[in-house]
Design an enzyme around this catalytic site. Structure first.
Site, PDB file in Angstrom:
ATOM      1  N   SER A 113      15.353 -28.654  -7.560  1.00 40.50           N
ATOM      2  CA  SER A 113      14.578 -27.437  -7.791  1.00 40.50           C
ATOM      3  C   SER A 113      15.280 -26.129  -7.438  1.00 40.50           C
ATOM      4  O   SER A 113      14.805 -25.055  -7.809  1.00 40.50           O
ATOM      5  CB  SER A 113      13.249 -27.515  -7.028  1.00 40.50           C
ATOM      6  OG  SER A 113      12.359 -28.364  -7.705  1.00 40.50           O
ATOM      7  N   SER A 126      12.102 -26.273  -9.962  1.00 43.55           N
ATOM      8  CA  SER A 126      10.873 -25.525  -9.830  1.00 43.55           C
ATOM      9  C   SER A 126      11.042 -24.117  -9.260  1.00 43.55           C
ATOM     10  O   SER A 126      10.143 -23.301  -9.390  1.00 43.55           O
ATOM     11  CB  SER A 126       9.910 -26.298  -8.927  1.00 43.55           C
ATOM     12  OG  SER A 126      10.426 -26.394  -7.613  1.00 43.55           O
ATOM     13  N   LYS A 138      10.500 -18.045  -2.347  1.00 48.09           N
ATOM     14  CA  LYS A 138       9.731 -18.969  -3.189  1.00 48.09           C
ATOM     15  C   LYS A 138       8.339 -19.173  -2.607  1.00 48.09           C
ATOM     16  O   LYS A 138       8.179 -19.255  -1.381  1.00 48.09           O
ATOM     17  CB  LYS A 138      10.468 -20.315  -3.283  1.00 48.09           C
ATOM     18  CG  LYS A 138       9.824 -21.305  -4.250  1.00 48.09           C
ATOM     19  CD  LYS A 138      10.588 -22.624  -4.291  1.00 48.09           C
ATOM     20  CE  LYS A 138       9.981 -23.591  -5.309  1.00 48.09           C
ATOM     21  NZ  LYS A 138      10.708 -24.883  -5.335  1.00 48.09           N
TER      22      LYS A 138
END
Lengths: 470, 472
Positions: B164, B140, B65
């Site tokens: 997330s 996210s 990420k």
């Protein structure tokens, strides 16, 4: 009375004897290096980095808090002080703010009229921001450069109550603080930026102005005197002093307004989530036990143990190195004599040359004191020896021999006295006629004949005796 | 899966595996990656093929990420303001993964600074859900979840501040685990809300997630919130759930919950019952205050964390330099997206003098109450079983104009972060062709229990094996 001055100090002390910064392992030894060479992702506040507390820094802080008579909290707690400034790469400063490590201490200083107790509000830890170098003065610079070498250095903020009554007292407070920090071995006051002072100053009945950016104990009197004059002038013109923050411009020797009360920051303090509280209550007894004898206690002890005057004791204890030097000498030579020669002579000669006590060896001092005690050397000669050691080196015995500073033997002096009295008939007559000063001329002749080796006092006595015997 | 892949790479060619993945990413229109580390990945693969190294994840490709710092690879948090920022250091988790031999494929898309539930707030545009490209992948960590679901990475790291990792795992039909707060070092994770977030694995199977957690967990002196733990998350993975008690929080089932999601969750509870566990209803009475407390804490911390981005030392630089305040104001105005600005403003407000006590301090008190809810529940049950999200993936653009409805989607995930307990999301069926996620929550540092229940459920159901068709 209406112009009485009220002063409180916030002193920032850099714990520059630590090996590493407060929250990272960067070295603190940057003073001789290029800008921005002692940095890492943590002290540059790069995205994703976290602070890691330097336990030694906490211990040093506890040491100072205890030495100033503060109560030490059970655990450490840090806050974020949020504001934008280019010297602050995270846009917040990690500081203890609402939960200072030490609370409620005090310090004794020599005040305007006798001893004054200055209350310490608190002692807290925080990180030092970077250093801004303005191209020109702060209000007119075209550009500003940032050096992050200093960024993240461990700072202690020592905050006093508004107990000081003159710039001189402020100076005395800072001198004493510096002396205590020196004893605690946490601080080298000679390094640039080691001690920085903000001061709140008001005239009785007026609003206060905060004066920032006073570097060290030497600038404080000048800055505060300027500020007092400014505030008095404001009053004289029938205006009111406004509450504001002012910047001390050292080069111009003036204070400049940088923001008023209305522009005051909202720092949005909140607890730093990246530092869990650390329990320190268990450390305190050990640190307390290891605390060295502090200046006031040492001064008292010197007075009683060595029978020296309070002025000498104070002078000898302001720096730990000097105090240790004195004690070593006093163990091998008469303590009172040692006090006079170290406090009055050696310290003066060192100051004059901007040298520290390390430039003189205790054995050299002992040797000089022994010669004085045996009257093998005059006081004047001893001063010469001290000076030559500092300027060119060498041992006292060699110097005395090489420069013929040894006190002349009695016979030689008596011979010279007799000769001088015989040669100076008119002066002898003047003396007998009641002119005391005439004796000095004859003594001068004796000194000349002995090439200065005779003790002037002794020569004076012998000349009088010789005239009586005529 | 990772176990088999590791053997395949060791006996075959890492370069071939990496090349095939890179080709797949390049022809994909999911927009899962912000940066492909093509050169360094291929170089490392060739090196591995020449002289393979040991390691628990030796040769295994992984996607990271974009909120996690990777030395030498641009790391932007999907924000213009960090464009061009190349970290000079690796996050702790990256060091650990590299030490176990992984090959980093690239950095995955996300909501800007992790602020979102849909990966729509990215400056690189939204990532698409591989099950329906008109829909969001969740957020996210949407890029990481979409990449794993679509076979564009065998595994990935995400970060979870209020759901997330679990939300996109749920929307994309994969496994996503948020560890106990403090289990994994956050050193190198670009902070959104420090006191809430953790890095965790996104993977195809429970075993893969457990292996990854085993690699990245553990004490790191650089993160003072990191705990000393023992690891061993693969041990006892197959011990089953016989005799275990599952708690079903009544506040998590009911109004606002999509009916097919609710049905999938009850089906899952039946499966666990069949496997020998029992269930009982529990109550987490302060759940209704969780969203408000969460957003106040997260936004407050974010307002401080994001203040450092001023373009002075790294990242976005625009126009000509003016005075300091004007220059950094212009850079921040241009560099942050609207959702980030909204959260900075709200957080700044919540921390200001006079409001701190009313908002931030109060939120911290609510947080304590919520934590106590969980501690009380875990006195009676081994795990909690809940839906991960109240509904399956929604359409791109459907909710982005209505921030409150987006915030509401986090209702089952944020209490877990406030309490600091571990939770996993597992595929538990489909609703209208879209994956549904089952959330299993454990007590503090009870990751092993969570994995054990998850593995038992996974073994008994076919959902995790379902894969979307390739989207070109």
């Amino acid at each position: 009375m209406e112009n009485e001055v009220i002063i409180g100090l916030e002193v920032h002390v850099q714990l520059n004897k630590l090996n590493s910064k407060l929250f990272c392992s960067c070295s603190t030894d940057y003073h001789d290096d290029d800008p921005n060479t002692h940095t890492c992702p943590v002290c540059l506040g790069l995205p994703g980095t976290l602070p890691m507390i330097n336990k030694k820094a906490v211990e040093y802080a506890i040491r100072v808090a205890l030495a100033l008579g503060c109560v030490v909290q059970e655990e450490t707690l840090f806050y974020r002080k949020n504001y934008y400034y280019p010297d602050l790469p995270k846009a917040f400063q990690i500081t203890q703010y609402d939960y200072p490590l030490g609370l409620g201490g005090h310090m004794l200083i020599k005040g305007e009229d006798g001893e004054r107790v200055v209350r310490i509000n608190r002692v807290h830890m925080e990180e030092d921001p970077g250093r801004l170098v303005h191209a020109g003065t702060i209000d007119r610079a075209k550009y500003t450069m940032v050096d992050y070498n200093r960024c993240g250095m461990a700072l202690l903020e020592v905050v006093t109550e508004p107990d000081l009554r003159s710039p001189k007292e402020a100076r005395a407070f800072l001198d004493k603080l510096r002396s205590i920090l020196d004893y605690l071995d946490v601080f080298d006051g000679d390094l640039e930026g080691a001690m920085r002072v903000d001061s709140n100053l008001s005239l009785v009945g007026g609003d206060r102005a905060e004066v920032k950016n006073i570097s060290g104990h030497k600038g404080v009197e000048k800055a505060l005197n300027y500020e007092i004059t400014r505030q008095k002038n404001v009053r004289r013109r029938g205006m009111k002093v406004v509450q504001e923050t002012r910047h001390y411009d050292e080069l111009r020797g003036v204070t400049v307004s940088i923001r008023t009360k209305e522009e005051a920051h909202d720092y949005r303090y909140f607890p730093e989530p990246d530092l869990v509280p650390m329990r320190i209550a268990d450390w305190v007894p050990r640190v307390q036990e290891e605390l060295p004898e502090l200046p006031d206690a040492k001064r008292d002890r010197f007075r009683t143990q060595y029978g020296i005057t309070d002025d000498h004791a104070k002078s000898l204890t302001s720096e730990i190195k000097v105090a240790n030097f004195y004690e070593r000498v006093a163990g091998k030579a008469p303590p009172k004599l040692a006090a006079v020669w170290i406090a009055d002579v050696l310290k003066g000669e060192l100051n004059y040359r901007d040298l520290s006590i390390e430039n003189f060896h205790e054995d050299q001092m002992v040797e000089i004191l022994k010669m004085l005690e045996l009257e093998a050397i005059t006081e004047k000669g001893a001063v010469e020896v001290v000076r030559q050691i500092l300027d060119e080196g060498g041992s006292p015995a060699e110097i005395v021999k090489a420069r013929g500073l040894g006190k002349a033997e009695d016979d030689a002096v008596r011979v010279a006295v007799r000769a001088a009295v015989a040669e100076c008939g008119p002066a002898v007559e003047d003396y007998r006629g009641g002119n005391e000063k005439a004796i000095n001329f004859i003594v001068g002749q004796v000194m000349k004949k002995t090439r200065g080796r005779a003790d002037p006092g002794e020569a004076n006595r012998l000349v009088r005796e010789a005239i009586e015997e005529l | 899966m990772l176990r088999e892949l590791k053997e395949e790479i060791a006996s075959g060619s890492a370069e071939e595996v990496i090349s095939a993945l890179l080709e797949r990413v390049k022809r994909s229109r999911l927009n899962a990656y912000n940066v492909l580390a093509e050169e360094s990945a291929l170089a490392r693969a060739r090196k591995f093929d020449e002289s393979p190294w040991d390691g628990r994840m030796a040769g295994i490709p992984i996607a990271i990420k974009d909120s996690i710092s990777t030395r030498g690879i641009e790391t932007t948090c999907s924000s213009w303001i960090l464009r061009g920022y190349i970290p000079p250091y690796d996050a702790h988790v990256i060091e650990r993964l590299k030490a176990e031999g992984v090959i980093i494929l690239g950095k995955t898309n996300m909501d800007e600074f992790c602020m979102g539930t849909s990966t729509e707030t990215s400056c690189f545009g939204p990532t698409r859900n591989p099950w329906d490209t008109e829909r969001v992948p969740g957020g996210s960590s949407g890029g990481s979840a979409a990449a794993v679901a679509a076979g564009e990475a065998p595994c990935a790291l995400g970060s979870d501040t209020g759901g997330s990792i679990r939300c996109p795992a749920s929307f994309c039909g994969i496994v996503g685990m948020k560890p106990t707060y403090g289990l994994v070092s956050r050193y190198g994770l670009i902070s959104y809300a420090n006191s809430l977030e953790q890095i965790g694995p996104l993977a195809s199977t429970v075993e893969d997630a457990a292996l990854m957690l085993d690699v990245i967990a553990g004490h790191d002196p650089r993160d003072s919130t990191s705990a000393k733990t023992e690891g061993g998350y693969l041990d006892g993975l197959e011990d089953g759930v016989r005799g275990m008690v599952c708690g079903v929080p009544k506040e998590y089932l009911g109004e606002g919950l999509d009916s097919s999601v609710e049905r999938s969750v009850w089906d899952a509870i039946s499966v666990l019952e069949d496997l020998g566990a029992s269930w009982r209803e529990v109550s987490l009475p302060h759940t209704r205050y969780a969203l408000a407390a969460y957003y106040i804490i997260a936004m407050s911390e974010a307002s401080s964390n994001l203040a450092r981005f001023d373009g002075l030392r790294y990242g976005l630089r625009i126009g000509t330099d003016k005075d300091w305040h004007t220059t950094f104001s212009e850079i921040r105005a241009a560099g942050f997206g609207p959702e980030v600005k909204r959260r900075i403003l709200l957080g700044t407000y919540a921390l200001s003098a006079g409001y701190y006590g009313r908002y931030y301090l109060k939120a911290l008190k609510v947080r304590t109450l919520i934590k106590e809810d969980f501690l009380r529940a875990f006195q009676d049950v081994d795990v909690l079983v809940t839906p991960t999200m109240p509904f399956p993936a929604f359409r791109i653009g459907e909710r982005i104009q209505d921030p409150l409805s987006l915030y509401m989607a986090d209702v089952f995930t944020v209490p877990i972060n406030l309490a600091g307990v571990p939770a996993i999301s597992l595929p538990c069926g489909f609703a209208g062709g879209l994956p549904v996620g089952l959330q299993i929550v454990g007590d503090h540092f009870a990751e092993k229990t969570v994995f054990r229940v998850s593995r038992a459920y996974e073994d008994a159901t076919p959902h995790h094996a379902a894969r979307p068709q390739e989207v070109i």
